[in-house]
Design a protein around this motif. Structure first.
Motif, PDB file in Angstrom:
ATOM      1  N   ALA A  82       0.648   3.104 -13.638  1.00 38.73           N
ATOM      2  CA  ALA A  82      -0.167   2.404 -12.170  1.00 38.73           C
ATOM      3  C   ALA A  82      -0.684   3.433 -10.828  1.00 38.73           C
ATOM      4  N   GLY A  83      -0.304   4.142 -11.500  1.00 41.84           N
ATOM      5  CA  GLY A  83      -1.225   6.024 -10.794  1.00 41.84           C
ATOM      6  C   GLY A  83      -2.316   5.840 -11.015  1.00 41.84           C
ATOM      7  N   THR A  86      -5.325   3.662 -10.708  1.00 41.32           N
ATOM      8  CA  THR A  86      -6.035   3.007  -9.246  1.00 41.32           C
ATOM      9  C   THR A  86      -6.292   4.032  -7.954  1.00 41.32           C
ATOM     10  N   MET A 142     -11.721   3.768   1.763  1.00 41.38           N
ATOM     11  CA  MET A 142     -10.545   2.355   1.068  1.00 41.38           C
ATOM     12  C   MET A 142     -11.105   0.621   1.689  1.00 41.38           C
ATOM     13  N   LEU A 147      -9.141  -1.070  -3.101  1.00 41.20           N
ATOM     14  CA  LEU A 147      -8.484  -1.340  -4.476  1.00 41.20           C
ATOM     15  C   LEU A 147      -8.382  -2.855  -5.335  1.00 41.20           C
ATOM     16  N   ASN A 151      -1.773  -8.195  -1.393  1.00 41.06           N
ATOM     17  CA  ASN A 151      -0.871  -8.398  -1.504  1.00 41.06           C
ATOM     18  C   ASN A 151      -0.438  -9.881  -1.548  1.00 41.06           C
ATOM     19  N   PRO A 223      -3.639  -1.192   2.824  1.00 37.78           N
ATOM     20  CA  PRO A 223      -3.900  -0.503   1.563  1.00 37.78           C
ATOM     21  C   PRO A 223      -2.908  -0.343   0.611  1.00 37.78           C
ATOM     22  N   PHE A 224      -2.311   0.629   0.988  1.00 31.97           N
ATOM     23  CA  PHE A 224      -0.702   0.126   0.162  1.00 31.97           C
ATOM     24  C   PHE A 224       0.142  -0.209   0.172  1.00 31.97           C
ATOM     25  N   TYR A 226       3.136  -2.623   2.013  1.00 31.56           N
ATOM     26  CA  TYR A 226       4.017  -2.951   2.959  1.00 31.56           C
ATOM     27  C   TYR A 226       6.106  -3.153   2.459  1.00 31.56           C
ATOM     28  N   PRO A 228       9.312  -2.341   1.773  1.00 30.95           N
ATOM     29  CA  PRO A 228      10.792  -2.086   0.173  1.00 30.95           C
ATOM     30  C   PRO A 228       9.339  -1.788  -1.189  1.00 30.95           C
ATOM     31  N   ARG A 229       9.097  -3.511  -1.249  1.00 27.54           N
ATOM     32  CA  ARG A 229       8.298  -3.012  -2.944  1.00 27.54           C
ATOM     33  C   ARG A 229       6.878  -2.309  -2.486  1.00 27.54           C
ATOM     34  N   SER A 230       6.459  -1.623  -1.240  1.00 31.28           N
ATOM     35  CA  SER A 230       4.516  -0.940  -1.029  1.00 31.28           C
ATOM     36  C   SER A 230       4.981  -0.128  -1.802  1.00 31.28           C
ATOM     37  N   CYS A 231       4.295   0.753  -2.407  1.00 33.49           N
ATOM     38  CA  CYS A 231       3.423   1.591  -3.608  1.00 33.49           C
ATOM     39  C   CYS A 231       4.037   3.032  -3.148  1.00 33.49           C
ATOM     40  N   GLY A 233       3.766   5.278  -4.526  1.00 30.53           N
ATOM     41  CA  GLY A 233       2.597   6.103  -5.113  1.00 30.53           C
ATOM     42  C   GLY A 233       1.520   6.696  -3.941  1.00 30.53           C
TER      43      GLY A 233
HETATM   44  C1  HEM Z   1      -5.126   4.716  -3.829  1.00 32.97           C
HETATM   45  C2  HEM Z   1      -4.398   4.599  -5.067  1.00 32.97           C
HETATM   46  C3  HEM Z   1      -3.421   3.469  -5.185  1.00 32.97           C
HETATM   47  C4  HEM Z   1      -3.363   2.199  -3.707  1.00 32.97           C
HETATM   48  C5  HEM Z   1      -5.040   1.866  -3.642  1.00 32.97           C
HETATM   49  C6  HEM Z   1      -2.112   1.143  -4.558  1.00 32.97           C
HETATM   50  C7  HEM Z   1      -1.928   0.025  -3.731  1.00 32.97           C
HETATM   51  C8  HEM Z   1      -1.042  -0.358  -4.165  1.00 32.97           C
HETATM   52  C9  HEM Z   1      -0.731  -1.470  -3.199  1.00 32.97           C
HETATM   53  C10 HEM Z   1      -1.525  -2.950  -2.516  1.00 32.97           C
HETATM   54  C11 HEM Z   1       1.072  -1.768  -4.195  1.00 32.97           C
HETATM   55  C12 HEM Z   1       1.722  -3.437  -3.967  1.00 32.97           C
HETATM   56  C13 HEM Z   1       1.909  -3.596  -2.811  1.00 32.97           C
HETATM   57  C14 HEM Z   1       2.850  -4.342  -2.084  1.00 32.97           C
HETATM   58  O1  HEM Z   1       3.244  -5.767  -2.654  1.00 32.97           O
HETATM   59  O2  HEM Z   1       3.547  -3.955  -0.871  1.00 32.97           O
HETATM   60  C15 HEM Z   1       1.381  -0.912  -5.166  1.00 32.97           C
HETATM   61  C16 HEM Z   1       2.414  -1.116  -6.186  1.00 32.97           C
HETATM   62  C17 HEM Z   1       3.063   0.423  -6.935  1.00 32.97           C
HETATM   63  N1  HEM Z   1       2.290   1.425  -6.801  1.00 32.97           N
HETATM   64 FE1  HEM Z   1       0.109   1.178  -6.408  1.00 32.97          FE
HETATM   65  N2  HEM Z   1      -1.424   2.532  -5.152  1.00 32.97           N
HETATM   66  C18 HEM Z   1      -2.206   3.400  -5.087  1.00 32.97           C
HETATM   67  C19 HEM Z   1      -1.291   4.367  -6.178  1.00 32.97           C
HETATM   68  C20 HEM Z   1      -0.080   4.161  -6.695  1.00 32.97           C
HETATM   69  C21 HEM Z   1      -0.203   5.517  -7.823  1.00 32.97           C
HETATM   70  C22 HEM Z   1      -0.602   7.308  -8.116  1.00 32.97           C
HETATM   71  C23 HEM Z   1       0.396   5.532  -8.303  1.00 32.97           C
HETATM   72  C24 HEM Z   1       1.873   5.813  -8.681  1.00 32.97           C
HETATM   73  C25 HEM Z   1       1.962   7.566  -9.115  1.00 32.97           C
HETATM   74  C26 HEM Z   1       1.924   4.161  -8.027  1.00 32.97           C
HETATM   75  C27 HEM Z   1       2.776   3.379  -7.985  1.00 32.97           C
HETATM   76  C28 HEM Z   1       2.836   2.177  -7.393  1.00 32.97           C
HETATM   77  C29 HEM Z   1       4.138   0.820  -7.931  1.00 32.97           C
HETATM   78  C30 HEM Z   1       5.326   1.697  -8.814  1.00 32.97           C
HETATM   79  C31 HEM Z   1       3.794  -0.508  -7.255  1.00 32.97           C
HETATM   80  C32 HEM Z   1       5.336  -0.832  -7.441  1.00 32.97           C
HETATM   81  C33 HEM Z   1       6.434  -1.189  -5.972  1.00 32.97           C
HETATM   82  C34 HEM Z   1       7.177  -1.765  -6.561  1.00 32.97           C
HETATM   83  O3  HEM Z   1       6.822  -2.884  -6.808  1.00 32.97           O
HETATM   84  O4  HEM Z   1       8.084  -1.671  -5.951  1.00 32.97           O
HETATM   85  N3  HEM Z   1       0.443   3.517  -6.585  1.00 32.97           N
HETATM   86  N4  HEM Z   1       0.260   0.345  -5.088  1.00 32.97           N
END
Ligand code: HEM
Length: 285
Positions: A82-83, A86, A142, A147, A151, A223-224, A226, A228-231, A233
């Protein structure tokens, strides 16, 4: 991500027959699995050889290993999966904005030079505490090139939305990132104006013009995600983007002398579509 989009979002027969896209997806996933599994296992082997000393802070991976080895490996793989795309897409977006807006680039450089006047110094956690313009540039980048579209969630109960009955369990797409391109919420939405995210005491040169709607809901720009299931990372990526941008802008003039109107295409996530021919000129100070 492209195959994921083709199979998961667009109409496809892959549930009935293994389509060529599905085969490519399978192959890609196997490669990613092998690669991330190898890195995670290598890191674990290193940790087992050099265990954390008394009083030293354990890494996230070490903490997870203490709880459950399988979960630790899966989490490490998830983070790599995921990292990577993104972070690189978002960094590209911010760099394009900075390169195409030399005045803003210079303003950012001046903020950074106050913290790091000599080129042999380094950015640290302490000296990076107050860099509001740096953070505003990242946030505005952003916003301009989000990205994801927003959601998705499944409704936890029957709900009524704008007069429509939405039954429990319906998958709902919340395209909030389209709203941040609407004039009524974000004035001059096509322009890169990091000033709109500064707090009043930091916004010395903005003047009286409104760059953000009054009472803008904080839910408009997520962008990340909201809740408990927010990003997971978010903090890592913020640190990476801040460090990278601060170091590059402090030391180099950044140019991008090509059109950027079709810079990104949406394959579930927005990914760069044009050759990233940035020009970096060492400033030598
Ligand atoms: C600029 C970079 C990034 C953006 C814009 C981003 C954005 C997001 C978004 C919008 C979600 C869904 C959140 C939701 O449904 O409320 C998400 C989930 C997630 N992100 Fe990121 N992310 C980024 C980088 C990363 C990085 C670097 C990592 C790991 C080191 C990561 C790991 C994850 C994981 C594991 C989930 C799933 C969480 C879950 O389902 O509980 N992300 N991310």
């Amino acid at each position: 991500m492209k195959y994921f989009y083709d199979l998961g979002v667009k109409p496809t027969l892959y549930k009935y027959i293994k389509t060529p896209t599905y085969r490519r997806f399978e192959k890609t996933m196997d490669t990613i699995f092998d690669l991330t599994n190898r890195y995670a296992n290598e890191a674990i082997a290193r940790m087992e050889q050099n265990p954390c000393k008394e009083g030293e802070e354990r890494s996230v991976l070490e903490k997870l290993l203490k709880i459950d080895r399988k979960i630790a490996i899966i989490m490490a793989m998830d983070m790599l999966l995921a990292g990577v795309d993104t972070t690189s897409s978002t960094l590209t977006a911010v760099l394009l904005c900075i390169a195409k807006n030399p005045e803003k680039q210079q303003k950012l450089r001046e903020e950074l030079l106050k913290v790091l006047p000599h080129r042999d110094q380094r950015f640290t956690t302490d000296n990076m505490k107050h860099l509001p313009y740096l953070r505003a540039c990242i946030k505005e980048g952003m916003r301009l090139y989000p990205l994801a579209f927003g959601n998705m969630r499944a409704t936890g109960a029957d709900v009524a939305l704008s007069g429509y009955r939405v039954p429990k369990g319906t998958r709902v797409f919340m395209n909030s990132n389209f709203l941040v391109h609407e004039e009524k919420f974000i004035p001059r939405p096509r322009e890169f104006l990091p000033e709109r995210w500064l707090r009043q005491q930091d916004a010395k040169t903005v003047g009286d013009e409104k760059l953000i709607a009054d009472d803008l809901s904080k839910f408009i720009f997520l962008p990340f995600g909201y809740g408990p299931r927010s990003c997971v990372g978010k903090r890592i990526v913020e640190l990476e983007l801040e460090m990278m941008l601060a170091n590059v802008v402090r030391h180099f003039e950044i140019e991008f002398n090509y059109p950027t109107d079709k810079a990104f295409a949406n394959h579930f996530l927005n990914t760069p579509q044009i050759p990233l021919k940035f020009k970096f000129t060492d400033l030598n100070y």
